[in-house]
Design an enzyme around this catalytic site. Structure first.
Site, PDB file in Angstrom:
ATOM      1  N   VAL A 191       1.176  -1.165  -0.209  1.00  0.00           N
ATOM      2  CA  VAL A 191       0.160   0.024  -0.127  1.00  0.00           C
ATOM      3  C   VAL A 191       0.848   1.310   0.097  1.00  0.00           C
ATOM      4  O   VAL A 191       0.581   2.003  -0.833  1.00  0.00           O
ATOM      5  CB  VAL A 191      -0.970   0.135   1.322  1.00  0.00           C
ATOM      6  CG1 VAL A 191      -1.688   1.410   1.312  1.00  0.00           C
ATOM      7  CG2 VAL A 191      -1.937  -1.263   1.042  1.00  0.00           C
ATOM      8  N   PHE A 243      -8.135   1.473  -1.336  1.00  0.00           N
ATOM      9  CA  PHE A 243      -9.010   0.312  -2.109  1.00  0.00           C
ATOM     10  C   PHE A 243      -8.152  -0.290  -3.302  1.00  0.00           C
ATOM     11  O   PHE A 243      -8.581  -0.616  -4.295  1.00  0.00           O
ATOM     12  CB  PHE A 243     -10.198   0.738  -2.589  1.00  0.00           C
ATOM     13  CG  PHE A 243     -10.973   1.543  -1.728  1.00  0.00           C
ATOM     14  CD1 PHE A 243     -11.819   0.707  -0.853  1.00  0.00           C
ATOM     15  CD2 PHE A 243     -11.206   2.937  -1.520  1.00  0.00           C
ATOM     16  CE1 PHE A 243     -12.690   1.446   0.202  1.00  0.00           C
ATOM     17  CE2 PHE A 243     -11.827   3.459  -0.644  1.00  0.00           C
ATOM     18  CZ  PHE A 243     -12.668   2.779   0.130  1.00  0.00           C
ATOM     19  N   LYS A 247     -14.626   1.445   4.631  1.00  0.00           N
ATOM     20  CA  LYS A 247     -13.567   0.435   4.253  1.00  0.00           C
ATOM     21  C   LYS A 247     -13.796  -0.809   4.611  1.00  0.00           C
ATOM     22  O   LYS A 247     -13.864  -1.784   4.026  1.00  0.00           O
ATOM     23  CB  LYS A 247     -12.193   0.975   4.582  1.00  0.00           C
ATOM     24  CG  LYS A 247     -11.146   0.033   4.600  1.00  0.00           C
ATOM     25  CD  LYS A 247     -10.879  -0.298   3.117  1.00  0.00           C
ATOM     26  CE  LYS A 247     -10.137  -1.502   2.911  1.00  0.00           C
ATOM     27  NZ  LYS A 247      -8.798  -1.478   2.218  1.00  0.00           N
ATOM     28  N   CYS A 282      -6.295  -8.986   3.964  1.00  0.00           N
ATOM     29  CA  CYS A 282      -7.252  -8.133   4.117  1.00  0.00           C
ATOM     30  C   CYS A 282      -8.666  -8.484   4.568  1.00  0.00           C
ATOM     31  O   CYS A 282      -9.177  -8.348   5.661  1.00  0.00           O
ATOM     32  CB  CYS A 282      -7.345  -7.140   3.114  1.00  0.00           C
ATOM     33  SG  CYS A 282      -5.951  -6.478   2.616  1.00  0.00           S
TER      34      CYS A 282
END
Ligand code: UGA
Length: 437
Positions: free
Chosen positions: A13, A153, A205, A261
């Site tokens: 990320v 995302f 999220k 995730c």
């Protein structure tokens, strides 16, 4: 407008965010605690599989818009003019109670609190429980500093594309000026921007990831039902996906959803709901349905080996949690392997991204260097990860290595005809024997 940006954490990320923001023309300094990694990144060496990322890092380093330092504090020394926004992209793993562990975020806050330049905006990209931005503001205890929740995302394997062609950008803040400042960083991307409060951004999220998990559990349960009633899951999901309210994405049955995730976020949202005295049975069922997928594969292997796992030699094609990544975190393949090993089976696996010498993958799994080696003397071969190259294997060569004839394809990825020509029996997910009604 070109801005001075810092990123803390150079995982997929942080590094994707840093490299992409640099490619948009901003000046970006990235920090990590791993000295060796920083050295590598300074040489533009990227050690994660993320298409397009090495090229963006190389370009950013070459033009001097992307630099790397050791330790969060150093970003402020490395930048002239001063940093205007600092993005936290640090891990938030599952803590012992199922909630996200915020130790990494809190430690960075402690480190930068006193050295943040006047008016610098602290942006959180990590997936965090609702209320974290507010908590960060309290920990910072500086009236001139605002915290913005700007969840990412990005999917592994398509992170660069997801960043540069986003479907939405979510910016949550209590300070309108800070929110607009962060939204402006992404102006060139032309994506819809949702400006909201921090609680809604943080919950949004989790809500998105858990919705995806729910969709997958639903599809996997439908696949199970297809096997029982004699229906064809590809036709069932094909017809569902044509309904624009449902959409065709995330309708592919598989060995269960995994990765760094979805499993972590499902547990964290459940924990959040229970902390608010909300019984979120839909989410609970999403998780237990996923667990059932692992058990279903183990059962299929057991049946293929005459009703017992003891002494079974099982070949695996694929170990990563999905194709296109080298990531093994919470991989369904590893969970299934552990359960098979616990039942007395020996697993020998091949994955194009997992080298033979990879240490400590899991007890009971031997990594091999080719699909043929994974098949050698195995009573059953199981495909766990949908690597495109598995579609082009030399099936007659694999059939010669296998003791048994069965290939269990947990992703419906292979061509049954081709396997049949090699004398193998294909068993997919979600295909029952149709009976006339
Ligand atoms: C997920 C989300 O998709 C991203 O939007 C999000 O930004 C990211 O988490 C995150 O929070 O950082 P990722 O972890 O890369 O991305 O994995 P996914 O592509 O969502 O896949 C999750 C699991 O579902 C994998 O095990 C995959 O094989 C499985 N899957 C996915 C299926 O079994 N069938 C499908 O049709 C799609």
């Amino acid at each position: 407008m070109i801005r001075q940006i810092a990123i803390v954490g150079t995982g997929y990320v942080g590094l994707t965010t840093g490299a992409c923001l640099a490619s948009l023309g901003h000046n970006v300094v990235c920090a990590d605690v791993d000295v060796e990694k920083v050295e590598q990144l300074r040489r533009a060496e990227v050690d994660i599989l993320e298409p397009g990322l090495p090229e963006l890092v190389a370009e950013g380093v070459a033009v001097g818009r992307l630099t790397f330092v050791v330790g969060a504090k150093r970003v402020f020394r490395a930048s002239r003019p001063p940093i205007e926004a600092i993005f936290l992209c640090v891990p938030t793993p599952t803590g012992p109670d199922g909630a996200a562990d915020l130790t990494a975020i809190e430690s960075v806050i402690g480190e930068i609190r006193e050295v943040l330049p006047q008016g610098c905006i602290v942006v959180n990209k990590s997936t965090v429980p609702v209320g974290t931005a507010a908590r960060m503001e309290r920990l910072l205890a500086r009236k001139d500093i605002s915290v913005v929740a700007n969840p990412e995302f990005l999917s592994e394997g398509t992170a660069v594309r997801n960043f540069l062609y986003p479907e939405r950008i979510v910016v949550g803040a209590s300070n309108q000026h800070a929110a607009e400042g962060i939204a402006a960083l992404y102006a060139k991307l032309g994506a819809p921007i949702v400006l909201t409060d921090t609680h809604s951004a943080e919950l949004g999220k989790y809500a998105a990831n858990c919705f995806l998990a729910m969709k997958l559990s639903y599809v996997n349960a439908i696949a199970e039902l297809c096997e029982r009633v004699g229906a064809n899951v590809t036709d069932v999901t094909g017809s569902m996906g044509l309904d624009s309210r449902i959409g065709p994405a995330f309708l592919q049955p598989g060995p269960g959803w995994g990765g760094p995730c979805l499993p972590k976020d499902a547990r964290a949202l459940l924990q959040l709901a229970s902390g608010m005295d909300l019984e979120f049975s839909l989410l609970e069922a999403t998780i237990t349905t996923n667990e059932r997928q692992f058990a279903r594969i183990v059962e299929k292997v057991r049946l293929a080996h005459g009703g017992t796992l003891a002494g079974a030699r099982v070949g695996f094609l694929g170990l990563t949690f999905k194709a296109g990544t080298g990531d093994l975190r919470s991989s369904p393949a590893l969970t299934v392997a552990q359960r098979l090993a616990a039942g007395g089976a020996v697993v020998q696996a091949y994955d194009p991204q997992v080298p033979v010498e990879k240490p400590g993958v899991t007890t009971g799994v031997r990594i091999t260097s080719s699909p043929e080696a994974a098949a050698k003397n195995a009573s059953v071969l199981v495909l766990l990860t949908e690597w495109p190259e598995f579609r082009k294997l030399d099936w007659p060569a694999i059939a010669r290595q296998l003791d048994g004839k069965l290939v269990i394809d947990t992703r419906n990825h292979l061509d049954p005809e081709e396997l049949a020509q090699a004398g193998l029996t294909w068993q997919g997910v979600g295909f029952g024997q149709a009976t006339a009604c």
